[in-house]
Design a protein around this motif. Structure first.
Motif, mmCIF file in Angstrom:
data_model
loop_
_atom_site.group_PDB
_atom_site.id
_atom_site.type_symbol
_atom_site.label_atom_id
_atom_site.label_comp_id
_atom_site.label_asym_id
_atom_site.label_seq_id
_atom_site.Cartn_x
_atom_site.Cartn_y
_atom_site.Cartn_z
ATOM 1 N N ILE A 170 -14.411 35.622 -7.069
ATOM 2 C CA ILE A 170 -15.329 35.173 -6.028
ATOM 3 C C ILE A 170 -16.414 36.225 -5.831
ATOM 4 O O ILE A 170 -16.130 37.411 -5.672
ATOM 5 N N THR A 171 -17.656 35.810 -5.885
ATOM 6 C CA THR A 171 -18.758 36.742 -5.638
ATOM 7 C C THR A 171 -19.395 36.530 -4.268
ATOM 8 O O THR A 171 -20.063 37.428 -3.767
ATOM 9 N N HIS A 172 -19.192 35.375 -3.675
ATOM 10 C CA HIS A 172 -19.726 35.159 -2.331
ATOM 11 C C HIS A 172 -18.924 34.065 -1.653
ATOM 12 O O HIS A 172 -18.703 33.005 -2.224
ATOM 13 N N GLY A 198 -23.483 44.415 -5.138
ATOM 14 C CA GLY A 198 -23.998 45.253 -4.059
ATOM 15 C C GLY A 198 -24.225 44.557 -2.746
ATOM 16 O O GLY A 198 -24.814 45.138 -1.834
ATOM 17 N N GLY A 199 -23.746 43.336 -2.584
ATOM 18 C CA GLY A 199 -23.913 42.634 -1.322
ATOM 19 C C GLY A 199 -22.829 42.994 -0.330
ATOM 20 O O GLY A 199 -21.923 43.778 -0.614
ATOM 21 N N PRO A 200 -22.902 42.422 0.884
ATOM 22 C CA PRO A 200 -21.901 42.729 1.909
ATOM 23 C C PRO A 200 -20.526 42.177 1.542
ATOM 24 O O PRO A 200 -20.411 41.228 0.769
ATOM 25 N N SER A 201 -19.486 42.773 2.098
ATOM 26 C CA SER A 201 -18.129 42.328 1.837
ATOM 27 C C SER A 201 -17.984 40.839 2.147
ATOM 28 O O SER A 201 -18.424 40.381 3.212
ATOM 29 N N PRO A 202 -17.364 40.066 1.230
ATOM 30 C CA PRO A 202 -17.168 38.636 1.511
ATOM 31 C C PRO A 202 -16.037 38.372 2.476
ATOM 32 O O PRO A 202 -15.827 37.227 2.879
ATOM 33 N N HIS A 203 -15.271 39.415 2.865
ATOM 34 C CA HIS A 203 -14.092 39.215 3.691
ATOM 35 C C HIS A 203 -14.249 39.718 5.121
ATOM 36 O O HIS A 203 -13.647 39.172 6.037
ATOM 37 N N VAL A 204 -15.043 40.776 5.306
ATOM 38 C CA VAL A 204 -15.103 41.452 6.606
ATOM 39 C C VAL A 204 -16.566 41.729 6.948
ATOM 40 O O VAL A 204 -17.348 42.125 6.084
ATOM 41 N N ARG A 205 -16.931 41.529 8.210
ATOM 42 C CA ARG A 205 -18.270 41.910 8.665
ATOM 43 C C ARG A 205 -18.134 42.721 9.957
ATOM 44 O O ARG A 205 -17.216 42.502 10.757
ATOM 45 N N ASP A 206 -19.037 43.655 10.162
ATOM 46 C CA ASP A 206 -18.949 44.530 11.317
ATOM 47 C C ASP A 206 -19.660 43.917 12.517
ATOM 48 O O ASP A 206 -20.570 43.090 12.371
ATOM 49 N N VAL A 207 -19.222 44.319 13.697
ATOM 50 C CA VAL A 207 -19.869 43.916 14.950
ATOM 51 C C VAL A 207 -20.215 45.192 15.720
ATOM 52 O O VAL A 207 -19.789 46.287 15.364
ATOM 53 N N GLU A 208 -20.981 45.041 16.767
ATOM 54 C CA GLU A 208 -21.369 46.184 17.581
ATOM 55 C C GLU A 208 -20.131 46.828 18.209
ATOM 56 O O GLU A 208 -19.206 46.115 18.644
ATOM 57 N N PRO A 209 -20.061 48.164 18.227
ATOM 58 C CA PRO A 209 -18.930 48.842 18.879
ATOM 59 C C PRO A 209 -18.738 48.337 20.299
ATOM 60 O O PRO A 209 -19.710 48.175 21.053
#
Length: 640
Positions: free
Chosen positions: A347-349, A381-392
């Motif tokens: 999986i790439t995306h 080089g793209g963002p992780s397909p599994h996890v994304r960050d949110v504001e602290p």
């Protein structure tokens, strides 16, 4: 120098009037011998044929015992059978061995003459178990109908078949002695098998390369020549399946056990190979497809893409249709993949939703490095397909606290600690936890199969080696949880032991896989790696053997200790592979240390390395086949 002991059985001529003769079986095994002689220059070859009148039931059994039985700790064994097969009703005393209530049989040259029976698949299995106790590696190839478990019908034209009738019932005295002695053995060795078709299908032979040949044998030998001697069983099985399905319909070659590390050994090699991709792309009847679908957790919706493992950024494809067991894809851009090849894919995306993580820490440089790695973790080089960050400070599924010392503490949404890893491994650990979490929540709430197969956890009384087919003391969960308590005796704390049954309450045959999601984020299918269960019938995990619920290694049995396993039962109308779900323990590879689940003296090893298929909650199935998920949390506890 190691030795390859090969027993090649090909039967064209049968003595019984009820069994029609075949035409391509002897040619099959002659071609196998020619391949072995061409490609085993560094191995001593000991080939024995059993063809036509020499391939009696006693002759085949004797050759397994005496010829294959010579193999030693450094030697490899190959048993190849080309001929008729059939089915037989499973006797009550062997209920746990056949969820379909049908045994598969090999029809030997003199089977069904006088008192001579077929050779049951279970008899063949225990005979090869005896060989495997001394040999380094045992491989089996069965080119016969109903051969998934252990036949072959000959078409007189493109679509005509001659069926072999079901075998007559047998008494215990007609069975090979090994079957009686070792049915309940806990230390049975594992062997790898490639078979011509599912147990409900028939194998064909037809004209290929100017002569009558078994379509499966021909396709498998062709795959061996094309892929080379380092090809794994998994790769060969996929290539042979493509070769068969491009030539005939309703014949689907199988690999058993597909979820074992043996599937990633090179052909006839006792050494494991490099773990391949969890899915493949192939061209079949006008469409490109991958062997992953909604039942594997692929989401239905736009934005899902796959790419060739290790290939260039241009070798990608867009998933256009997600069905239950497979998905249609369209090669992207100018990429024109070769139609006679199979491509290992990753999986790439993956489209949203992804699990969220809140990254925190006083060392802003370390925090920024972790976020940068998270934003570039995908292939290309793209963002992780599994996890994304949110504001602290924002609500998140996971929490990552970066320590100035270079360690990252991972926790869940409630602040409970999950793991502590070096900063360089944090993204990989987060993605691992995300895959495990998404699989634990996999559901198909609109399924018509919901509740059709029940998990039955039973007490395993001392001295009882095999689960009963009915009855027993079934433990009832409360609120989706069932607690199994350690017991205290004069020797200290003793882990609880249970039997697990799968009860098909429906009126249709259903395919099931039972996954164990362990407290250390491992996913394995040791308990029930995949099989059909007959209507209104029960199947047993680990072939009916008792299962102990251990605390993980490193945890001492002390009052108040509790760990949770998530049992996830996947149910479908059509078969699918368990291997896309497998995950090692967090931070490691699957190895031989004791896990949470273990049978009496047996820890079956499956998988090798992190699965390369991505999971996310699936939309309701819109394919041709329905599927469902049943889950149960097992709590292993040391009581106060």
């Amino acid at each position: 120098m190691t030795t390859l002991y090969a027993l090649l059985v090909g039967i064209n001529e049968y003595a019984s009037a009820e069994v029609p003769n075949l035409r391509g079986c002897v040619r099959d095994v002659q071609s196998v011998a020619a391949y072995l002689r061409r490609n085993n220059t560094d191995t001593r070859l000991r080939i024995k044929f059993r063809c036509d009148r020499e391939a009696t039931r006693d002759g085949v059994v004797e050759a397994i015992r005496t010829h294959l039985g010579q193999a030693g700790p450094e030697d490899t064994v190959l048993f190849w059978f080309s001929g008729h097969g059939s089915q037989a009703a499973c006797p009550d005393w062997a209920w746990f061995a056949e969820p379909t209530r049908q045994l598969q049989t090999l029809v030997c040259a003199d089977s069904r003459t006088g008192e001579v029976p077929d050779l049951w698949d279970k008899e063949l299995s225990v005979l090869l178990d005896e060989v495997g106790r001394h040999a380094a590696h045992v491989a089996v190839v069965l080119d016969s109908c109903h051969s998934d478990g252990a036949t072959r019908d000959l078409p007189t034209g493109p679509t005509a078949f001659r069926n072999v009738p079901e075998a007559a019932p047998r008494n215990l005295s007609s069975l090979v002695s090994e079957l009686i002695q070792h049915t309940a053995a806990a230390d049975r060795p594992e062997h790898i098998a490639m078979t011509a078709c599912r147990s409900t299908e028939r194998a064909r032979e037809t004209v290929l390369d100017g002569g009558i040949r078994g379509v499966f044998s021909w396709s498998l030998l062709r795959a061996l020549d094309q892929l080379g001697p380092l090809a794994t069983y998994r790769e060969l099985a996929a290539a042979a399946r493509t070769g068969v399905e491009q030539r005939v319909r309703d014949q689907t070659p199988q690999l058993r056990p597909a979820a074992s590390t043996l599937a990633d050994h090179a052909f006839l090699s006792p050494q494991p190979g490099v773990h391949g991709a969890a899915m493949r792309m192939r061209y079949l009847r006008g469409d490109w497809e991958i062997d992953a679908g909604a039942v594997h957790g692929l989401p239905v919706g736009d934005g899902l893409r796959v790419g060739v493992r290790g290939g260039s950024p241009t070798q990608q494809a867009t998933v256009t249709t997600v069905q239950a067991q497979h998905s249609l894809v369209l090669p992207a851009g100018s990429w024109a993949p070769a139609r006679d090849r199979q491509y290992p894919m990753v999986i790439t995306h993956v489209p949203l939703p992804r699990l969220t993580v809140s990254v925190n820490g006083y060392c802003h440089g370390a925090v920024e490095r972790l976020l940068r790695e998270l934003h570039t973790a995908a292939p290309g080089g793209g963002p992780s397909p599994h996890v994304r960050d949110v504001e602290p400070g924002s609500p998140a599924d996971l929490r990552a606290d970066v320590d100035p010392s270079g360690m990252v503490r991972l926790g869940d949404a409630h602040g409970r600690p999950l793991s502590e890893v070096p900063a360089g491994e944090a993204v990989r650990a987060l993605e691992h936890i995300a895959r495990w979490t998404l699989l634990s929540t996999l559901a198909n709430p609109r399924s018509g199969l919901a509740g059709s197969v029940r998990l039955e956890i039973m007490e395993a009384p001392a001295g009882v080696l095999i689960a009963p087919p009915v009855g027993g003391s079934v433990l009832e969960p409360t609120g989706g949880e069932l607690t199994l308590n350690y017991l205290r005796d004069d020797l200290g704390w003793r882990s609880p032991e249970v039997f697990i049954r799968l009860h098909n309450t429906s009126d249709r045959e259903l395919f099931c896989v039972l996954l164990d999601l362990t407290p250390r984020f491992r996913v394995h299918a040791t308990l029930f790696p995949g099989d059909f269960i007959a209507p209104r019938a029960r199947a047993a995990a680990l072939d009916g053997r008792g299962i102990r619920a251990y605390l993980p290694d490193g945890m001492t049995p002390e009052p108040g200790v509790r760990v949770r396993d998530r049992l996830t039962l996947l149910v479908a109308e059509q078969p699918f592979g368990a291997e896309p779900f497998l995950l090692p323990e967090l931070g490691g590879r699957l190895s031989r240390e004791r896990g949470v689940w273990n049978s009496r003296g047996l820890l079956e090893q499956i998988g090798d390395g992190v699965v390369r298929r991505d999971l996310s909650p699936a939309e309701p199935d819109r394919g041709s086949y329905d599927w469902a998920v049943e889950s149960l949390t097992l709590v292993t506890a040391v009581p106060d």
